[in-house]
Design an enzyme around this catalytic site. Structure first.
Site, PDB file in Angstrom:
ATOM      1  N   GLU A 364       0.779  -1.236   0.000  1.00 52.45           N
ATOM      2  CA  GLU A 364       0.000   0.000   0.000  1.00 52.45           C
ATOM      3  C   GLU A 364       0.811   1.287   0.000  1.00 52.45           C
ATOM      4  O   GLU A 364       0.258   2.364   0.219  1.00 52.45           O
ATOM      5  CB  GLU A 364      -0.993   0.011   1.179  1.00 52.45           C
ATOM      6  N   GLU A 461      -7.155  -7.717  -1.357  1.00 53.48           N
ATOM      7  CA  GLU A 461      -7.554  -7.464   0.030  1.00 53.48           C
ATOM      8  C   GLU A 461      -8.989  -6.977   0.060  1.00 53.48           C
ATOM      9  O   GLU A 461      -9.361  -6.078  -0.687  1.00 53.48           O
ATOM     10  CB  GLU A 461      -6.676  -6.400   0.700  1.00 53.48           C
TER      11      GLU A 461
END
Length: 786
Positions: A364, A461
């Site tokens: 991320e 995710e």
């Protein structure tokens, strides 16, 4: 000695390599990978074939053969390796040929004996699948070109080579009959039939024992025993017809595979407590839930060797993050020196494991910069962008490429992949659903509403929280802690507003507990959060699985669903489907069903019910779709509809049923949305069938006719496992069996019980007895919520 592999042209990888005239050493590379034509020797078969690709998989994809691994098909399809095959295509030269000094046609792999023809000129021949071939086509290439790769049967070629070797025999001429292989394999440089390492659900995890001997001066000898595996992996990012952007999927041994699984975090804060037994329980649980991939999250650790060895054995693919997550990092010399040593060591240590199929630079951090999570002033953003490229591209990526050419590398997750690279490695919108992978969390919108989910290329995710079992919490708490709003409950929750979000989501479709007894209220809340989590992730995962074969409004072709998260690091509310220690939450039992290799899934759109047939199988099958409506107040179906001859395509998701809800209800007597539930399944011959699935026509808090099912269970021991006979007097949603502190798992749990009697198995992880299990066993269903 091993038999030949099944196809004469099973691995064809082509690159067009261009060398500039105007600057020494300047090169451009243009790929010829993609769609080609494939034809057999006499032209009776002409079909599309992918490059890289394989004859067998092309024939299978077009429905011309069934799964080569099924029963005796390896013998039935021997004709394929006895025929000659040609891959061909036309292509435009992507440059001005007058400005280039040399043009080479490069083959990274050709299996095995082939003639290479460009514009009707033979430019070269191949006879060794282990070589890389480069052919000069400078004087042959035109603005528009035709290329043919004419494969000769490796079986006949080897026989001919053996016949021509007249000086002496080179044994063995043929393998032992038990191996059922071809003869004269020693006269051709081609891989023997190695059944290769395959992901779980797609073949065997074949490995080979290897002994390496080191002999030093003076006669000192050191032996090392290891396991070796053979498999290929490609991350395919290419244009998709009807959609902007690029695909993002994995091809293993030439076969596109939908990734099903979860995200792995450290199994304990104290690594010395992570035993082999605990690793085995967690990883076997992933395999038992039909998972084929785990993403080792970049905020944890590089796992111990035993973790990867178990994944090799179980066929669980690993998406391996490097350990950088949700943060920006310095790039001074000292830090970079340390990182370079770390990456070099870890890649060298781990690259022999076939389970690892992808290196990912971080978790991320591309998104963190793109969306300015850390509130960096605009004037300073370029400093952090430069640091990002320095760390992940100029250092980590370069080391990975140098140390391991066998796996793809992406700089971040989520990322836009090649598009991120095109934008200088930092995409302006790394959550773009038209590229790469995606992380998505939404705790506010109704999780039963599939229109809220992103139709992404790859969902790496997504998740919802739940509480672990009361038996797990009781081990680390006191009686005063046993309420949903206790200081303990607030302390254990490390996600802002997490406890409220769980009740909000549950309250959309279920009546919340109103029990006066705080302990009963707490236990019912735990149960309800597990239902909510399981149902939410079921809805989202089924959406991703049914999106794998279609493009809608430019989005789709989803080829992976990895929910967050698999395991837990302590006893607390979290996104995990396995509690700390390995006990299965309701979500994990749901995963066993929603990740099944053959599965029908349903959804509503504009008051119509749609059912898709999803298959991970390698062949097409004609099956029967059975749809039933059940009245909540009855124990027998109100009606059952059977649709025979439903074609379920291998490796795809296809629509197989559509019916307006109003018409469906009319066919089934007095059913209404509130009084009935839909169940459906796929059935075929030879025990080929799917799990039974269901679709709620209304929120269960609005259900009419639900009755207490009066659940009863009797326990008996059957060898190393236990049989539980479950009896009920009414339909029961979300039936939950809990063995308390007895470690183990059930064959099924959290299910919609539509029959009066059902047999469930319990697999203990430690020695116990039927008496102990029966004493610890508790039964719960939705009507127990009060």
């Amino acid at each position: 000695m091993h038999a030949f592999g099944p196809a004469p042209a099973c691995a064809l990888s082509v690159l067009l390599l261009l060398v500039a005239l105007w600057r020494v050493g300047s090169t451009e590379v243009h790929s010829l990978q993609g769609s080609w034509r494939l034809s057999n020797g006499n032209g009776s078969l002409v079909l599309g074939g992918d490059v890289p690709g394989c004859v067998h998989t092309a024939l299978l994809r077009h429905g011309l053969i069934q799964d080569p691994y099924h029963r005796f098909n390896d013998l039935a399809y021997a004709w394929i390796s006895l025929d000659n095959w040609t891959y061909s295509r036309d292509f435009k030269t992507p440059f001005d040929i007058r400005t280039w000094q040399k043009v080479s046609l490069v083959f990274d792999g050709v299996d095995t004996v082939a003639q290479i023809v460009v514009n009707n000129v033979t430019v070269g021949r191949t006879d060794n699948m282990f070589n890389r071939y480069s052919f000069d086509i400078t004087n042959v290439i035109k603005e528009v070109n035709a290329i043919h790769v004419n494969f000769v049967s490796a079986v006949w070629y080897a026989a001919e080579q053996s016949k021509n070797h007249e000086a002496y025999k080179v044994p063995p001429e043929c393998p032992p009959p038990v191996q059922k292989g071809q003869c004269h394999v020693n006269f051709i440089r081609k891989a023997a039939a190695l059944e290769t390492w395959w992901p779980r659900g797609h073949g065997n995890q074949t490995g080979y024992n290897m002994t390496t001997t080191f002999i030093a001066d003076g006669g000192c000898k050191i032996e090392k025993h290891s396991k070796v595996y053979f498999r290929t992996v490609e991350l395919v990012e290419e244009p998709i017809p009807g959609s902007p952007g690029l695909s993002f999927y994995f091809r293993i041994n030439g076969l596109p595979i939908f990734m099903k699984g979860s995200n792995w975090i450290p199994a304990d804060s104290f690594q010395d407590r992570v035993t082999s037994k605990r690793l085995r329980i967690l990883l076997q649980s992933a395999a038992d839930a039909n998972m084929n991939m785990l993403r080792v999250w970049g905020g944890g650790i590089y796992e111990q060797d035993e973790f990867y060895e178990m994944c090799n054995e179980l066929g669980i693919m690993i998406w391996q993050d490097f350990m950088f997550a949700v943060a920006l990092y310095p790039t001074d010399h000292s830090f970079l020196d340390s990182v370079r040593a770390e990456i070099t060591h870890q890649v060298k240590r781990l690259k022999s494991h076939p389970s690892i199929i992808l290196w990912s630079g971080n978790n991320e951090n591309e998104a963190a910069i793109a969306y300015n999570w850390f509130s960096i002033p605009s004037a300073k953003k370029s400093v952090y962008a430069d640091d990002y490229v320095t760390l992940y591209v100029k250092n980590i990526r370069e080391i990975v490429i140098a140390e391991d050419e066998t796996r793809p590398f992406i700089t971040s997750s989520p990322t836009n992949g090649l598009e991120s690279a095109k934008e200088g490695w930092l995409a302006h919108a790394p959550y773009d659903t038209h590229f790469g992978d995606n992380h998505y969390y939404n705790y506010v919108s109704d999780c039963w509403d599939w229109t809220t989910f992103p139709r992404t290329r790859f969902a790496s995710e997504y998740g919802f929280q739940s509480w672990p079992s009361f038996s797990a919490l009781a081990q680390v708490s006191s009686e005063e802690d046993w309420s949903y709003t206790s200081n303990f409950s607030l302390h254990r929750q490390h996600h802002a507003n997490g406890n409220d979000q769980m009740l909000h989501q549950a309250g959309l479709h279920f009546k919340l507990p109103q029990e006066g007894d705080p302990l009963k209220n707490f236990k019912q809340s735990i149960y309800l959060t597990q239902i909510m989590q399981a149902q939410c992730i079921k809805s989202q995962t089924e959406f991703y699985r049914r999106s794998q074969s279609e493009i809608i409004n430019g989005e789709g072709r989803t080829m992976g669903a990895l929910y967050w998260q698999l395991n837990d690091i302590w006893q607390a509310p979290s996104w995990a489907s396995l509690e700390y220690g390995g006990k299965w939450k309701m979500l994990h039992y749901f995963a066993q069903r929603f990740f099944a290799p053959l599965l029908p899934v349903a959804y509503e759109d504009k008051d119509a019910l749609y059912i898709y047939g999803i298959s991970d199988l390698h062949a097409d099958y004609e099956l029967t779709l059975r749809v039933s409506l059940h009245d909540w107040g009855l124990t027998e179906p109100v009606c059952t509809l059977a649709k025979e001859g439903v074609l379920i395509k291998g490796g795809a998701a296809v629509p197989i049923y559509k019916e307006p809800i109003s018409d469906l209800l009319k066919q089934c007597g007095n059913c209404t949305r509130q009084s009935c539930v839909v169940t459906f399944s796929l059935e075929g011959e030879e025990e080929l069938s799917s799990p039974s699935n269901y679709h709620f026509l209304s929120s269960l808090k609005d259900a009419v006719g639900l009755k207490n099912p009066q659940l009863l269970a009797s326990v008996s021991q059957e060898g190393d496992q236990f049989q539980i006979i479950l009896e009920a007097t009414a339909i029961a949603p979300f039936v939950w069996l809990d063995a308390g502190n007895i470690p183990g798992r059930f064959s099924d749990n959290g299910f919609l019980l539509t029959e009066k009697r059902r047999v469930i198995l319990f697999y203990p992880w430690e020695t116990t007895s039927a008496k102990e299990l029966e004493k610890s066993l508790s039964l719960t269903s939705l009507t127990d919520i009060s």
